[in-house]
Design a protein around this motif. Structure first.
Motif, PDB file in Angstrom:
ATOM      1  N   UNK A 141      30.916  49.102  37.908  1.00  0.00           N
ATOM      2  CA  UNK A 141      30.702  47.672  37.633  1.00  0.00           C
ATOM      3  C   UNK A 141      31.052  46.680  38.855  1.00  0.00           C
ATOM      4  N   UNK A 142      30.147  45.607  38.953  1.00  0.00           N
ATOM      5  CA  UNK A 142      30.297  44.768  40.187  1.00  0.00           C
ATOM      6  C   UNK A 142      30.183  43.486  39.202  1.00  0.00           C
ATOM      7  N   UNK A 143      31.340  42.588  39.322  1.00  0.00           N
ATOM      8  CA  UNK A 143      31.483  41.060  38.413  1.00  0.00           C
ATOM      9  C   UNK A 143      31.444  40.208  39.360  1.00  0.00           C
ATOM     10  N   UNK A 144      30.135  39.322  39.095  1.00  0.00           N
ATOM     11  CA  UNK A 144      29.958  38.081  39.896  1.00  0.00           C
ATOM     12  C   UNK A 144      30.391  36.877  39.097  1.00  0.00           C
ATOM     13  N   UNK A 145      30.773  36.052  39.698  1.00  0.00           N
ATOM     14  CA  UNK A 145      31.271  34.667  39.107  1.00  0.00           C
ATOM     15  C   UNK A 145      32.108  35.150  37.785  1.00  0.00           C
ATOM     16  N   UNK A 146      33.286  35.786  38.380  1.00  0.00           N
ATOM     17  CA  UNK A 146      34.105  36.535  37.432  1.00  0.00           C
ATOM     18  C   UNK A 146      35.063  35.899  36.405  1.00  0.00           C
ATOM     19  N   UNK A 147      35.514  34.475  37.125  1.00  0.00           N
ATOM     20  CA  UNK A 147      36.149  33.669  36.196  1.00  0.00           C
ATOM     21  C   UNK A 147      37.474  34.367  36.022  1.00  0.00           C
ATOM     22  N   UNK A 148      37.889  34.647  34.918  1.00  0.00           N
ATOM     23  CA  UNK A 148      39.459  35.387  34.599  1.00  0.00           C
ATOM     24  C   UNK A 148      39.152  36.665  34.208  1.00  0.00           C
ATOM     25  N   UNK A 149      38.059  37.153  34.461  1.00  0.00           N
ATOM     26  CA  UNK A 149      37.673  38.562  34.022  1.00  0.00           C
ATOM     27  C   UNK A 149      37.234  39.211  32.780  1.00  0.00           C
ATOM     28  N   UNK A 187      34.141  39.336  31.141  1.00  0.00           N
ATOM     29  CA  UNK A 187      33.230  40.280  31.194  1.00  0.00           C
ATOM     30  C   UNK A 187      33.932  41.707  31.623  1.00  0.00           C
ATOM     31  N   UNK A 188      34.653  41.633  32.482  1.00  0.00           N
ATOM     32  CA  UNK A 188      34.998  42.965  33.358  1.00  0.00           C
ATOM     33  C   UNK A 188      36.103  43.618  32.397  1.00  0.00           C
ATOM     34  N   UNK A 189      36.922  42.820  31.625  1.00  0.00           N
ATOM     35  CA  UNK A 189      37.986  43.271  31.047  1.00  0.00           C
ATOM     36  C   UNK A 189      37.203  43.983  29.874  1.00  0.00           C
ATOM     37  N   UNK A 190      36.242  43.274  29.231  1.00  0.00           N
ATOM     38  CA  UNK A 190      35.504  43.914  28.172  1.00  0.00           C
ATOM     39  C   UNK A 190      34.940  45.275  28.515  1.00  0.00           C
ATOM     40  N   UNK A 191      34.237  45.247  29.805  1.00  0.00           N
ATOM     41  CA  UNK A 191      33.587  46.731  30.111  1.00  0.00           C
ATOM     42  C   UNK A 191      34.625  47.801  30.367  1.00  0.00           C
ATOM     43  N   UNK A 192      35.946  47.155  30.718  1.00  0.00           N
ATOM     44  CA  UNK A 192      36.982  48.263  30.828  1.00  0.00           C
ATOM     45  C   UNK A 192      37.311  48.853  29.604  1.00  0.00           C
ATOM     46  N   UNK A 193      37.299  47.903  28.559  1.00  0.00           N
ATOM     47  CA  UNK A 193      37.618  48.428  27.136  1.00  0.00           C
ATOM     48  C   UNK A 193      36.256  49.393  26.644  1.00  0.00           C
ATOM     49  N   UNK A 194      35.453  49.066  27.266  1.00  0.00           N
ATOM     50  CA  UNK A 194      34.087  50.057  26.832  1.00  0.00           C
ATOM     51  C   UNK A 194      33.928  51.171  27.578  1.00  0.00           C
ATOM     52  N   UNK A 195      35.036  51.336  28.441  1.00  0.00           N
ATOM     53  CA  UNK A 195      35.086  52.812  29.121  1.00  0.00           C
ATOM     54  C   UNK A 195      34.715  52.699  30.578  1.00  0.00           C
ATOM     55  N   UNK A 208      36.184  38.582  25.160  1.00  0.00           N
ATOM     56  CA  UNK A 208      36.279  39.916  25.713  1.00  0.00           C
ATOM     57  C   UNK A 208      35.766  41.052  24.829  1.00  0.00           C
ATOM     58  N   UNK A 209      36.146  40.895  23.164  1.00  0.00           N
ATOM     59  CA  UNK A 209      35.236  41.670  22.480  1.00  0.00           C
ATOM     60  C   UNK A 209      33.908  41.909  22.472  1.00  0.00           C
TER      61      UNK A 209
END
Length: 377
Positions: free
Chosen positions: A5-13, A15-23, A273-274
């Motif tokens: 994953x590459x996260x743009x305009x990530x803020x505090x993460x 989308x990226x934390x959710x994607x991590x939870x999604x595997x 995140x969820x």
């Protein structure tokens, strides 16, 4: 399958934390706000962080998924232009540039539902026509955070696009009904925005309205909560983080470099995140969407619930609601783990004065009770 994953305009993460939870695994973060970037460095210590998307020439090799909660404000100035030519001058155009240059098979975009009506729908047309020009199939849907067991009513627009798979099977395959509420005011906690002016979406039963980012100068704007005990409080920032699906104190590193109100701004701007985790799981294991009853969209307004298009760009409306599931939840009163701050009499009085000017209607007895509360303060 694990996606890179590459996260743009990530803020505090979010989308990226959710994607991590999604595997999935995040290989790059891009965020130009220095306070948010400080939080990201603490929470994603092994992930490279870039500050300006315009300085990123290409995404890391092997990037499978680009996620971006892009700002829509700059689209208002290019909305009358056609297709990707207009998009190139906007920040979402930077996401499309990188997707094209790095041949990314999947995209996930997030924004406020206002994107669908911005410039009479021209801004969304610009985004979707640009995706079609790049060979992507796409689907969008308005999703409510409340569906995932969090007591926050928060509708956001999500789009999944792909060159390799069917985005409908990721975003549209799940659909659920929200059950009727068993109890209401005064027996459950109810949230409202005492700063909401006269607009009519500031009340939520056993939930809070959408958490807002506050002012541009870092003044916090938390919701108010009327507890079954009759107390009126504003929630602690740690519970606001949890209402967005983050661990408590996720944004605590911001206190090292900024005023406290900045944490509210970042939490209010973030992706829940969820919701991102659900999309991440569906990217790993797609469902099966039945489009047999979907009909071509004739406009002039974009479908309010959901829509999709194949590579030919023909847009179809989809009859799915904002709740892909309806997860078990604890009542808002018990969800809160940290003591709230009592709502001030001044705030309560200001809210009451606005209720007489607006169209929002409240349960019988609420305004009188809050009036008495304000007088006692």
């Amino acid at each position: 399958m694990t996606l890179t994953v590459a996260g743009l305009f990530a803020g505090i993460g979010g989308l990226e934390l959710g994607m991590t939870a999604g595997g999935h695994r995040t290989a790059l973060l891009v965020e130009n706000n220095p306070v948010a970037a400080h939080v990201l460095r603490r929470r994603f210590p092994d992930t490279p962080i870039e500050s300006d998307v315009r300085d990123v020439d290409a995404l890391p090799r092997g990037t499978d998924l680009l996620v971006a909660g892009f700002p829509c404000q700059d689209l208002s100035s290019v909305g009358r232009k056609a297709g990707i030519t207009g998009a190139r001058s906007s920040l979402v155009g930077e996401a499309l540039r990188l997707a094209r240059r790095s041949d990314v098979p999947w995209l996930v975009l997030e924004n406020v539902p206002f994107l669908m009506s911005l410039n009479g729908g021209a801004a969304l047309r610009l985004v979707t026509e640009s995706l079609t020009a790049l060979g992507y199939r796409w689907a969008y849907r308005v999703v409510d955070t409340n569906a995932f067991g969090l007591p926050q009513r928060r509708n956001r627009w999500y789009l999944v696009a792909s060159r390799d798979g069917d985005p409908r099977d990721v975003l549209l395959a799940d659909d659920a009904e929200r059950p009727e509420a068993i109890a209401t005011y005064p027996d459950v906690a109810c949230g409202f925005y005492w700063t909401e002016g006269t607009r009519s979406f500031g009340w939520a039963v056993d939930a809070v309205p959408p958490i807002k980012c506050g002012s541009s100068v870092g003044v916090a704007s938390p919701p108010a909560i009327r507890l079954p005990s009759g107390e009126y409080v504003t929630p602690d920032i740690r519970d606001a983080e949890r209402l967005q699906g983050f661990p408590s104190d996720w944004t605590a590193p911001a206190d090292e470099v900024a005023k406290g109100g900045e944490r509210w701004r970042m939490v209010g701007n973030s992706v829940s995140v969820p919701v991102a985790a659900w999309i991440g799981r569906r990217l790993d294991e797609p469902g099966r969407y039945d489009a047999a009853d979907d009909e071509p969209w004739a406009g002039p307004r974009w479908p309010r619930k959901a829509a999709w298009a194949d590579t030919d760009g023909v847009v179809y409306g989809a009859d799915v609601g904002p709740w892909p599931q309806w997860a078990d939840r604890v009542p808002l009163e018990h969800f809160l783990q940290h003591p709230g701050k009592p709502l001030s009499g001044r705030a309560a009085t200001g809210f009451i004065s606005r209720t007489h000017k607006g169209s929002l209607r409240f349960p019988p007895g609420f305004v009188d009770e809050l009036t008495d509360y304000a007088a006692a303060r």
